[in-house]
Design a protein around this motif. Structure first.
Motif, short mmCIF file in Angstrom:
data_model
loop_
_atom_site.label_atom_id
_atom_site.label_comp_id
_atom_site.label_asym_id
_atom_site.label_seq_id
_atom_site.Cartn_x
_atom_site.Cartn_y
_atom_site.Cartn_z
N CYS A 218 -29.76 30.11 -42.85
CA CYS A 218 -29.34 29.50 -41.59
C CYS A 218 -29.75 30.39 -40.42
N CYS B 53 -21.63 27.35 -41.38
CA CYS B 53 -21.32 27.15 -39.96
C CYS B 53 -21.67 25.75 -39.46
N CYS C 65 -25.82 23.69 -42.40
CA CYS C 65 -25.50 24.96 -43.03
C CYS C 65 -24.13 24.84 -43.70
N CYS D 10 -26.00 31.68 -38.64
CA CYS D 10 -25.07 32.61 -39.29
C CYS D 10 -25.72 33.39 -40.42
ZN LIG Z 1 -24.96 28.82 -40.67
#
Ligand SMILES: [Zn+2]
Length: 247
Positions: free
Chosen positions: A64, A52, A49, A67
């Motif tokens: 994702c 994150c 991602c 997040c």
């Molecule tokens: Zn993420």
């Protein structure tokens, strides 16, 4: 009457609507693949991602799971695939070759998105497209008893890949290996439709590229030395030739 006249109330509209639905789903399904492959040449695939760093699933993810960050621009792939498939299914719906052209459209959107982002057309998508498209066209030839079209498709693929290879050798730096491989795929589909479609599709790619380059030069977004990706124009020119062909 051009074959692509939108005939309201006929099957074409139903096929176009089916194209929108399938295109939205196909665009979403492609999002993770396009995200992973949108890296500079030689770099490893993106697997985490961007926000994150959590590893992303290999397939069928649009954001994702930790997040919620979007993998690529939200809806861009979905909407472009829906438009392209609506046009292609509206044009080829009900013909034996509809699956082959739908496949080319979905592949084209994914490749154009990656090429615009990173100036490359990954082998991971262009090379498997050959056996897939040849199989789909062979199936269409069987169903439609049109083996002349299949033979023309194979010759068209060789001809367009060969023409791009020559151009790449004459003007190194303008066209890359990815463009040559993609040209062969486009040549298969265009050759199926006939030599006029093949010539029109090939020429339109260069015309579109020249027009956009001139517009960008005029807007000072580009200098004469800038390299712009050619894949989207090759695909765009092929799509216009497909939609306006008479096969
Ligand atoms: Zn993420």
């Amino acid at each position: 009457m051009p074959a692509f006249a939108p005939t309201l109330g006929s099957m074409n509209v139903i096929w176009a609507a089916a194209g929108v639905v399938i295109g939205l789903a196909a665009g979403a399904a492609l999002r993770a693949t396009v995200f992973r492959l949108s890296v500079a040449p030689g770099e490893p695939e993106r697997q985490a991602c961007p926000r994150c760093d959590r590893p992303i699933p290999r397939r069928l993810a649009v954001r994702c799971s930790r997040c919620g960050a979007s993998l690529g621009a939200p809806l861009a792939l979905e909407l472009s695939t829906a438009v392209v498939l609506a046009l292609l299914l509206g044009r080829f719906g009900g013909q034996p070759d509809v699956v082959a052209f739908g496949f080319f459209g979905v592949l084209g959107v994914a490749l154009a998105a990656i090429d615009i982002a990173t100036q490359r057309l990954p082998d991971l998508l262009t090379l498997p497209a050959y056996p897939i498209l040849i199989t789909l066209l062979a199936g269409a030839a069987l169903v439609g008893h049109d083996f002349a079209a299949l033979e023309r498709a194979l010759l068209g693929g060789l001809a367009l890949a060969g023409a791009y290879l020559v151009l790449a050798l004459i003007r190194p730096g303008q066209l890359g290996g990815g463009d040559i491989k993609l040209a062969g795929v486009a040549g298969l589909a265009l050759g199926w439709l006939g030599w006029p479609a093949l010539i029109a599709g090939a020429a339109l790619g260069f015309v579109l590229s020249a027009l956009v380059s001139l517009a960008l030069l005029a807007a000072r977004r580009l200098t004469l030395r800038s390299a712009i990706s050619f894949g989207p124009f090759l695909i765009g020119g092929a799509l216009v030739a497909m939609l306006t062909s008479m096969h």
